[in-house]
Motif scaffolding. Structure first.
Motif, mmCIF file in Angstrom:
data_model
loop_
_atom_site.group_PDB
_atom_site.id
_atom_site.type_symbol
_atom_site.label_atom_id
_atom_site.label_comp_id
_atom_site.label_asym_id
_atom_site.label_seq_id
_atom_site.Cartn_x
_atom_site.Cartn_y
_atom_site.Cartn_z
ATOM 1 N N GLY A 31 62.124 107.188 88.008
ATOM 2 C CA GLY A 31 60.723 107.065 89.446
ATOM 3 C C GLY A 31 61.524 106.292 90.216
ATOM 4 N N PHE A 32 60.456 105.091 91.325
ATOM 5 C CA PHE A 32 60.766 104.415 92.340
ATOM 6 C C PHE A 32 62.582 103.880 91.918
ATOM 7 N N GLU A 33 62.089 103.070 90.925
ATOM 8 C CA GLU A 33 63.308 101.961 90.444
ATOM 9 C C GLU A 33 65.120 102.567 90.828
ATOM 10 N N TYR A 34 65.243 103.838 90.206
ATOM 11 C CA TYR A 34 66.609 104.689 89.527
ATOM 12 C C TYR A 34 66.699 105.719 91.841
ATOM 13 N N TRP A 35 65.906 106.248 91.982
ATOM 14 C CA TRP A 35 66.046 106.400 93.534
ATOM 15 C C TRP A 35 66.465 104.892 93.972
ATOM 16 N N ALA A 36 66.288 104.424 94.134
ATOM 17 C CA ALA A 36 66.609 103.289 95.123
ATOM 18 C C ALA A 36 67.000 102.570 94.630
ATOM 19 N N ARG A 37 68.254 102.056 93.208
ATOM 20 C CA ARG A 37 69.319 102.201 92.810
ATOM 21 C C ARG A 37 70.474 103.127 92.864
ATOM 22 N N GLU A 38 70.382 104.553 92.932
ATOM 23 C CA GLU A 38 70.944 105.197 93.436
ATOM 24 C C GLU A 38 71.257 105.318 94.620
ATOM 25 N N GLY A 39 71.249 104.254 95.829
ATOM 26 C CA GLY A 39 71.036 104.315 97.270
ATOM 27 C C GLY A 39 69.809 105.591 97.609
ATOM 28 N N LEU A 40 69.494 106.208 97.550
ATOM 29 C CA LEU A 40 68.614 107.184 98.339
ATOM 30 C C LEU A 40 67.645 106.152 99.609
ATOM 31 N N GLU A 41 67.034 107.486 99.800
ATOM 32 C CA GLU A 41 66.023 107.210 101.304
ATOM 33 C C GLU A 41 64.813 106.647 100.938
ATOM 34 N N ILE A 42 64.579 105.219 100.977
ATOM 35 C CA ILE A 42 63.735 104.232 100.684
ATOM 36 C C ILE A 42 62.943 104.108 102.294
ATOM 37 N N VAL A 43 61.847 103.376 102.540
ATOM 38 C CA VAL A 43 61.036 102.776 103.409
ATOM 39 C C VAL A 43 60.097 102.012 103.103
ATOM 40 N N ASP A 44 59.926 101.243 103.755
ATOM 41 C CA ASP A 44 58.274 100.362 103.793
ATOM 42 C C ASP A 44 57.564 100.272 105.391
ATOM 43 N N ASP A 45 56.419 100.051 105.068
ATOM 44 C CA ASP A 45 55.668 100.030 106.082
ATOM 45 C C ASP A 45 56.457 99.641 107.557
ATOM 46 N N SER A 46 57.998 98.746 108.219
ATOM 47 C CA SER A 46 58.535 98.779 108.912
ATOM 48 C C SER A 46 59.415 99.365 109.029
ATOM 49 N N GLY A 47 59.905 100.414 108.180
ATOM 50 C CA GLY A 47 60.988 101.861 108.508
ATOM 51 C C GLY A 47 61.551 101.363 107.336
ATOM 52 N N PRO A 48 63.351 101.876 107.897
ATOM 53 C CA PRO A 48 64.539 102.447 106.295
ATOM 54 C C PRO A 48 64.669 100.900 105.889
ATOM 55 N N ILE A 49 65.121 101.535 104.621
ATOM 56 C CA ILE A 49 65.329 99.853 104.290
ATOM 57 C C ILE A 49 66.850 100.372 103.689
ATOM 58 N N THR A 50 67.793 100.093 104.331
ATOM 59 C CA THR A 50 69.467 100.468 103.224
ATOM 60 C C THR A 50 69.380 99.108 102.059
ATOM 61 N N ARG A 51 69.845 99.689 101.055
ATOM 62 C CA ARG A 51 70.615 99.054 100.048
ATOM 63 C C ARG A 51 71.563 99.870 99.379
ATOM 64 N N ALA A 52 72.448 99.195 98.668
ATOM 65 C CA ALA A 52 73.776 99.431 98.435
ATOM 66 C C ALA A 52 73.579 100.576 96.646
ATOM 67 N N VAL A 53 74.489 101.516 96.672
ATOM 68 C CA VAL A 53 74.840 101.927 95.227
ATOM 69 C C VAL A 53 75.015 100.975 94.294
ATOM 70 N N ASP A 54 73.893 101.261 93.187
ATOM 71 C CA ASP A 54 73.932 100.513 91.054
ATOM 72 C C ASP A 54 75.551 101.594 90.865
ATOM 73 N N THR A 55 76.381 101.246 91.138
ATOM 74 C CA THR A 55 77.041 101.726 90.482
ATOM 75 C C THR A 55 77.570 101.547 88.735
#
Length: 150
Positions: free
Chosen positions: A111-135
């Motif tokens: 789901g969304f959790e692992y997409w975000a944890r892999e550092g793939l592209e996510i956004v919110d209502d304000s625009g892009p969110i940058t997250r570090a890749v979870d090793t």
């Protein structure tokens, strides 16, 4: 744990079926990058959608699929659904709804959790969110984990 009672042909059918009906964040990201024809559906509620989502997904909460899917997605377009993560079965419920409506559908495990944890592209209502890749979920040093190297 008993292995002596496992029917190998039944096991092969089981795992083949899983691969027909499930996908993962790396495969979905690769399909996006390749321009594959499918729609990614976020089946979470409205508050989570506004909090953050996968870039390129459409929002169709589970409870609205039966009433709205046909207006948003042509029946001939394959669908991939996701929800929060492995601790949530919302994407399974969404996949069931789409399959009952006649869509070709896959569930994105993690789901969304692992997409975000892999550092793939996510956004919110304000625009892009940058997250570090979870090793723990992606190779060390990966900028964006489009392949889990599995």
């Amino acid at each position: 744990m008993t292995f002596s009672t496992i029917d190998q042909s039944e096991a092969a059918r089981h795992f083949a079926a899983k691969l027909r009906f499930e996908t993962d964040p790396s495969d979905v990201a690769a399909a996006f990058a390749a321009g594959d024809d499918f729609v990614l559906v976020d089946s979470r509620g409205h508050a989570p959608w506004h909090q953050g989502r996968i870039a390129g997904a459409i929002h169709l909460p589970h409870a609205e699929i039966a009433d709205r899917a046909a207006d948003l997605i042509p029946i001939t377009t394959p669908v991939v659904v996701y929800c929060w993560g492995p601790g949530c079965n919302g994407s399974t419920r969404a996949a069931l709804q789409f399959s009952k409506l006649g869509y070709a559908v896959k569930e994105m495990i993690g789901g969304f959790e692992y997409w975000a944890r892999e550092g793939l592209e996510i956004v919110d209502d304000s625009g892009p969110i940058t997250r570090a890749v979870d090793t723990l979920t992606a190779p060390r040093g990966a900028e964006r984990a489009i392949s889990c190297d599995c």
